[in-house]
Design an enzyme around this catalytic site. Sequence first.
Site, PDB file in Angstrom:
ATOM      1  N   CYS A 183       2.750   6.468  -5.418  1.00  0.00           N
ATOM      2  CA  CYS A 183       1.288   6.573  -5.413  1.00  0.00           C
ATOM      3  C   CYS A 183       0.808   7.927  -4.899  1.00  0.00           C
ATOM      4  CB  CYS A 183       0.682   5.450  -4.584  1.00  0.00           C
ATOM      5  SG  CYS A 183       1.128   3.834  -5.203  1.00  0.00           S
ATOM      6  N   HIS A 208      -6.305   7.446  -3.414  1.00  0.00           N
ATOM      7  CA  HIS A 208      -5.512   6.543  -4.243  1.00  0.00           C
ATOM      8  C   HIS A 208      -6.144   5.150  -4.137  1.00  0.00           C
ATOM      9  CE1 HIS A 208      -2.433   4.041  -5.761  1.00  0.00           C
ATOM     10  NE2 HIS A 208      -2.010   3.636  -4.583  1.00  0.00           N
ATOM     11  N   ASN A 260      -4.450  -1.331  -8.460  1.00  0.00           N
ATOM     12  CA  ASN A 260      -3.680  -0.160  -8.033  1.00  0.00           C
ATOM     13  C   ASN A 260      -2.801   0.291  -9.208  1.00  0.00           C
ATOM     14  OD1 ASN A 260      -1.678   1.534  -7.044  1.00  0.00           O
ATOM     15  ND2 ASN A 260      -1.359   0.373  -5.156  1.00  0.00           N
TER      16      ASN A 260
HETATM   17  N1  COA Z   1      -3.671 -15.399  -2.126  1.00  0.00           N
HETATM   18  C1  COA Z   1      -3.841 -16.264  -1.124  1.00  0.00           C
HETATM   19  N2  COA Z   1      -3.183 -16.162   0.050  1.00  0.00           N
HETATM   20  C2  COA Z   1      -2.334 -15.135   0.191  1.00  0.00           C
HETATM   21  C3  COA Z   1      -2.106 -14.189  -0.835  1.00  0.00           C
HETATM   22  C4  COA Z   1      -2.818 -14.358  -2.028  1.00  0.00           C
HETATM   23  N3  COA Z   1      -2.684 -13.508  -3.068  1.00  0.00           N
HETATM   24  N4  COA Z   1      -1.216 -13.287  -0.389  1.00  0.00           N
HETATM   25  C5  COA Z   1      -0.876 -13.634   0.853  1.00  0.00           C
HETATM   26  N5  COA Z   1      -1.549 -14.762   1.213  1.00  0.00           N
HETATM   27  C6  COA Z   1      -1.486 -15.487   2.470  1.00  0.00           C
HETATM   28  C7  COA Z   1      -0.187 -15.282   3.183  1.00  0.00           C
HETATM   29  O1  COA Z   1       0.792 -16.214   2.721  1.00  0.00           O
HETATM   30  C8  COA Z   1      -0.589 -15.539   4.611  1.00  0.00           C
HETATM   31  O2  COA Z   1      -0.665 -16.923   4.828  1.00  0.00           O
HETATM   32  P1  COA Z   1      -0.086 -17.586   6.189  1.00  0.00           P
HETATM   33  O3  COA Z   1      -0.892 -16.955   7.290  1.00  0.00           O
HETATM   34  O4  COA Z   1      -0.326 -19.011   5.960  1.00  0.00           O
HETATM   35  O5  COA Z   1       1.360 -17.161   6.217  1.00  0.00           O
HETATM   36  C9  COA Z   1      -2.002 -14.997   4.689  1.00  0.00           C
HETATM   37  O6  COA Z   1      -2.472 -14.953   3.346  1.00  0.00           O
HETATM   38  C10 COA Z   1      -2.068 -13.611   5.289  1.00  0.00           C
HETATM   39  O7  COA Z   1      -1.061 -12.815   4.688  1.00  0.00           O
HETATM   40  P2  COA Z   1      -0.919 -11.279   5.014  1.00  0.00           P
HETATM   41  O8  COA Z   1       0.239 -10.724   4.241  1.00  0.00           O
HETATM   42  O9  COA Z   1      -0.933 -11.118   6.504  1.00  0.00           O
HETATM   43  O10 COA Z   1      -2.281 -10.735   4.397  1.00  0.00           O
HETATM   44  P3  COA Z   1      -3.033  -9.396   4.704  1.00  0.00           P
HETATM   45  O11 COA Z   1      -4.310  -9.653   5.384  1.00  0.00           O
HETATM   46  O12 COA Z   1      -2.124  -8.362   5.289  1.00  0.00           O
HETATM   47  O13 COA Z   1      -3.399  -8.951   3.216  1.00  0.00           O
HETATM   48  C11 COA Z   1      -2.624  -7.335   1.610  1.00  0.00           C
HETATM   49  C12 COA Z   1      -2.362  -8.663   2.294  1.00  0.00           C
HETATM   50  C13 COA Z   1      -1.476  -7.041   0.660  1.00  0.00           C
HETATM   51  C14 COA Z   1      -3.929  -7.464   0.809  1.00  0.00           C
HETATM   52  C15 COA Z   1      -2.775  -6.216   2.691  1.00  0.00           C
HETATM   53  O14 COA Z   1      -1.684  -6.274   3.586  1.00  0.00           O
HETATM   54  C16 COA Z   1      -2.822  -4.859   2.093  1.00  0.00           C
HETATM   55  O15 COA Z   1      -3.745  -4.516   1.389  1.00  0.00           O
HETATM   56  N6  COA Z   1      -1.838  -3.996   2.378  1.00  0.00           N
HETATM   57  C17 COA Z   1      -1.718  -2.704   1.768  1.00  0.00           C
HETATM   58  C18 COA Z   1      -1.005  -2.865   0.463  1.00  0.00           C
HETATM   59  C19 COA Z   1      -1.099  -1.678  -0.425  1.00  0.00           C
HETATM   60  O16 COA Z   1      -2.139  -1.087  -0.575  1.00  0.00           O
HETATM   61  N7  COA Z   1       0.029  -1.321  -1.064  1.00  0.00           N
HETATM   62  C20 COA Z   1       0.138  -0.287  -1.991  1.00  0.00           C
HETATM   63  C21 COA Z   1       0.106   1.017  -1.290  1.00  0.00           C
HETATM   64  S1  COA Z   1       0.323   2.287  -2.423  1.00  0.00           S
END
Ligand code: COA
Length: 331
Positions: A115, A256, A286
């Site tokens: 990215c 990005h 993304n």
């Molecule tokens: N739908 C519903 N629930 C979901 C889910 C989805 N698509 N994905 C994860 N969950 C759940 C998880 O299972 C977890 O449940 P639990 O607490 O019962 O275990 C809960 O939601 C929280 O999960 P978590 O991974 O802590 O979520 P988060 O708040 O960190 O959000 C992202 C996840 C991916 C949206 C966030 O971490 C993020 O944006 N990170 C950056 C990723 C990114 O930009 N990557 C590319 C970079 S180039």
Amino acid sequence: MPQLSGLAIIGSGSAVPPAYLDNAGLSQLVDTSDEWISTRTGIRQRHLAAPEESLCSLAAEAARRALEMAALNAIDLDLIILATSTADDLFGSASKIQAEIGATKAVAFDLTAACSGFVFGMVTAAQYIRTGAYQNVLLIGADILSRWTDWSDRRTCILFGDGAGAIVMQAAESDQFLGFELRSDGSQNDCLTLAFQPQPQPLTQGISVGQGNFQPIQMNGQEVYRFAVKKVPEVIEKALFRASLTVEQVDWLLLHQANQRILDAVAERLGIPEHKVVSNMGNYGNTDAASIPLALDQYVRSGQIQPGDVIAAAGFGAGLSWGSALFRWGR
Ligand code: COA
């Protein structure tokens, strides 16, 4: 022609596959909801390439549009850089695009920095222009991450989409490329991978090779989130410092397009108001190396970004890698 040490960004273009999947459609594949995805990421839909589409055809379409805006013929290109992590061919796809658009004079190669690829590519292109080696450079950011997404993993499949964007960079008397800062930290490589997994295959006594496949995208979402929000403002501040510009002089923050929450948090840390933050991920998700030129092209074509506007761009992601490029749009 006298050697020009400056450069300008004189055209942009983009292309996405026609098919798209919205959050409601995605909710039929994995246990998620439109509400969860849009509040956590800002993404509402993503365009997905059909099996018969190729990275080269998407990239070539974006390239032709950028050349048209720049009023430049493909034959006048000296260099083509394709920033991608999802080439049609591991040996590289840039040469095929060179042939497809008829840029027979240009040398072409792929650059992989996930990215961050587009920003790394901009800086690479700028060096060739600054040294006087090349005058006209086409930089493409294109990715088809849908081919490498685990569509049963709700933690990652909600994020990614496919697309391509391109810009034309040209040697110029007045320099519009104002500053940059690039960084890598391989010690955090495990946070985001699309890795080859070799299986031993014995050939003869004592000699085995590793044959296998690339595994779908693996991500530690929280680590990547923390990394982006902390590191991206630092590289933007560094580029501003080098260019002797203040944050108030930035017209557009062009990050990005990973996640709306990351954009908001970075803008807040830098003190950049919401109306200066470029955002189109709601419609595209993304798109990896394509996301910056895709958003840039959309804002240029809608007349929001105007010639002379100062743009602070930053990419971040797998590597881990991150970097900023500060430039003025247009001739
Ligand atoms: N739908 C519903 N629930 C979901 C889910 C989805 N698509 N994905 C994860 N969950 C759940 C998880 O299972 C977890 O449940 P639990 O607490 O019962 O275990 C809960 O939601 C929280 O999960 P978590 O991974 O802590 O979520 P988060 O708040 O960190 O959000 C992202 C996840 C991916 C949206 C966030 O971490 C993020 O944006 N990170 C950056 C990723 C990114 O930009 N990557 C590319 C970079 S180039």
